[in-house]
Design a protein around this motif. Structure first.
Motif, PDB file in Angstrom:
ATOM      1  N   LEU A   1       0.820  -1.220   0.000  1.00  0.00           N
ATOM      2  CA  LEU A   1       0.000   0.000   0.000  1.00  0.00           C
ATOM      3  C   LEU A   1       0.852   1.268   0.000  1.00  0.00           C
ATOM      4  CD1 LEU A   1      -2.758   1.489   0.549  1.00  0.00           C
ATOM      5  CD2 LEU A   1      -2.286   1.137   2.971  1.00  0.00           C
ATOM      6  N   PHE A   2       2.004   1.198   0.615  1.00  0.00           N
ATOM      7  CA  PHE A   2       2.801   2.396   0.855  1.00  0.00           C
ATOM      8  C   PHE A   2       3.613   2.803  -0.377  1.00  0.00           C
ATOM      9  CE2 PHE A   2       2.392   0.143   4.957  1.00  0.00           C
ATOM     10  CZ  PHE A   2       1.502   1.017   5.530  1.00  0.00           C
ATOM     11  N   GLU A   3       3.754   4.107  -0.589  1.00  0.00           N
ATOM     12  CA  GLU A   3       4.445   4.640  -1.762  1.00  0.00           C
ATOM     13  C   GLU A   3       5.874   4.110  -1.874  1.00  0.00           C
ATOM     14  OE1 GLU A   3       5.731   9.001  -3.461  1.00  0.00           O
ATOM     15  OE2 GLU A   3       3.943   8.855  -2.207  1.00  0.00           O
ATOM     16  N   GLN A   4       6.580   3.968  -0.759  1.00  0.00           N
ATOM     17  CA  GLN A   4       7.954   3.478  -0.784  1.00  0.00           C
ATOM     18  C   GLN A   4       8.027   2.021  -1.252  1.00  0.00           C
ATOM     19  OE1 GLN A   4       6.327   4.732   1.769  1.00  0.00           O
ATOM     20  NE2 GLN A   4       7.430   6.446   2.638  1.00  0.00           N
ATOM     21  N   GLY A   5       6.931   1.291  -1.157  1.00  0.00           N
ATOM     22  CA  GLY A   5       6.911  -0.112  -1.555  1.00  0.00           C
ATOM     23  C   GLY A   5       6.129  -0.354  -2.832  1.00  0.00           C
ATOM     24  N   ALA A   6       5.858   0.692  -3.599  1.00  0.00           N
ATOM     25  CA  ALA A   6       5.077   0.534  -4.837  1.00  0.00           C
ATOM     26  C   ALA A   6       5.777  -0.453  -5.765  1.00  0.00           C
ATOM     27  CB  ALA A   6       4.906   1.884  -5.525  1.00  0.00           C
ATOM     28  N   GLY A   7       5.024  -1.398  -6.297  1.00  0.00           N
ATOM     29  CA  GLY A   7       5.565  -2.411  -7.190  1.00  0.00           C
ATOM     30  C   GLY A   7       6.084  -3.638  -6.472  1.00  0.00           C
ATOM     31  N   HIS A   8       6.101  -3.605  -5.141  1.00  0.00           N
ATOM     32  CA  HIS A   8       6.567  -4.727  -4.334  1.00  0.00           C
ATOM     33  C   HIS A   8       5.377  -5.480  -3.732  1.00  0.00           C
ATOM     34  CE1 HIS A   8      10.876  -3.542  -3.809  1.00  0.00           C
ATOM     35  NE2 HIS A   8      10.382  -2.330  -4.070  1.00  0.00           N
ATOM     36  N   LEU A   9       5.617  -6.722  -3.377  1.00  0.00           N
ATOM     37  CA  LEU A   9       4.677  -7.458  -2.532  1.00  0.00           C
ATOM     38  C   LEU A   9       5.090  -7.242  -1.096  1.00  0.00           C
ATOM     39  CD1 LEU A   9       4.475 -10.901  -4.341  1.00  0.00           C
ATOM     40  CD2 LEU A   9       2.821  -9.059  -4.402  1.00  0.00           C
ATOM     41  N   CYS A  10       4.155  -7.457  -0.182  1.00  0.00           N
ATOM     42  CA  CYS A  10       4.506  -7.476   1.224  1.00  0.00           C
ATOM     43  C   CYS A  10       3.681  -8.565   1.895  1.00  0.00           C
ATOM     44  CB  CYS A  10       4.323  -6.123   1.897  1.00  0.00           C
ATOM     45  SG  CYS A  10       2.659  -5.475   1.941  1.00  0.00           S
ATOM     46  N   CYS A  11       4.147  -9.008   3.040  1.00  0.00           N
ATOM     47  CA  CYS A  11       3.408 -10.000   3.812  1.00  0.00           C
ATOM     48  C   CYS A  11       3.245  -9.476   5.223  1.00  0.00           C
ATOM     49  CB  CYS A  11       4.094 -11.361   3.779  1.00  0.00           C
ATOM     50  SG  CYS A  11       5.682 -11.415   4.594  1.00  0.00           S
ATOM     51  N   CYS A  12       2.201  -9.936   5.875  1.00  0.00           N
ATOM     52  CA  CYS A  12       1.845  -9.425   7.191  1.00  0.00           C
ATOM     53  C   CYS A  12       1.454 -10.583   8.089  1.00  0.00           C
ATOM     54  CB  CYS A  12       0.676  -8.457   7.022  1.00  0.00           C
ATOM     55  SG  CYS A  12      -0.007  -7.801   8.542  1.00  0.00           S
TER      56      CYS A  12
END
Length: 175
Positions: A56-67
């Motif tokens: 969701l965050f602009e710094q992580g645009a284009g990336h996946l993340c896991c929670c």
């Protein structure tokens, strides 16, 4: 949509709250005053024991993340999350116009990216898709990485109507 429904949705978004829905009891539960780090849909992956989605965050645009999975009871802060190492698309590119993550089971995922064709001026009703499939895993340092990535050739197509909303991400699902 009635004004009453809009007010409820509007106030939920303003509060930055996270809710879960129990499909057996058909009830919503308020988890906390925070948002999960995902843009669009997120999927639970049993192998990773985590929720996975586009960052969701602009710094992580284009990336996946896991929670981490939030506890069923209220949680005061957002659960721990990790940003994936790989970049799947350039959110600032002139050609990028949306992306959707699709879960295919057993840590297997696919990203469908909608692109503006290079010859867009010549064919204003043309659209292009780029499809990449991959497996997700944690490496020995606990970082979220892809394995067995396969990019498919871009697919170009013409849309039936020119007035489709360009801000919508592509719709995709796995069967």
């Amino acid at each position: 949509m009635s004004l009453k429904n809009w007010s409820v949705e509007h106030s939920i978004h303003q509060r930055n709250s996270t809710f879960t829905f129990d499909t057996e009891r058909l009830e919503w539960t308020h988890l906390g005053e925070w948002l999960l780090p995902f843009k669009g849909r997120a999927y639970y992956d049993r192998e990773l024991d985590a929720w996975v989605g586009l960052c969701l965050f602009e710094q992580g645009a284009g990336h996946l993340c896991c929670c981490d999975v939030p506890p069923a009871a209220g949680c005061l802060t957002m659960p721990a999350w990790k940003l994936g190492k790989d970049v799947f698309f350039d959110d600032d590119s002139d050609r990028h116009s949306g992306a959707t993550l699709v879960y295919m089971g057993d840590s297997s995922f696919c990203i469908v990216e909608r692109l503006v064709p290079r010859d867009f001026d010549s064919y204003p009703r043309s659209r292009a898709l780029s499809i990449t499939s991959f497996l997700l895993k944690y490496n020995k340092d606990g970082e979220l990485v892809t394995a067995h990535s396969r990019a498919y050739a871009s697919i170009s197509y013409k849309i039936a109507r020119q007035d489709l909303m360009p801000e919508l991400d592509p719709v995709a699902f796995w069967m």
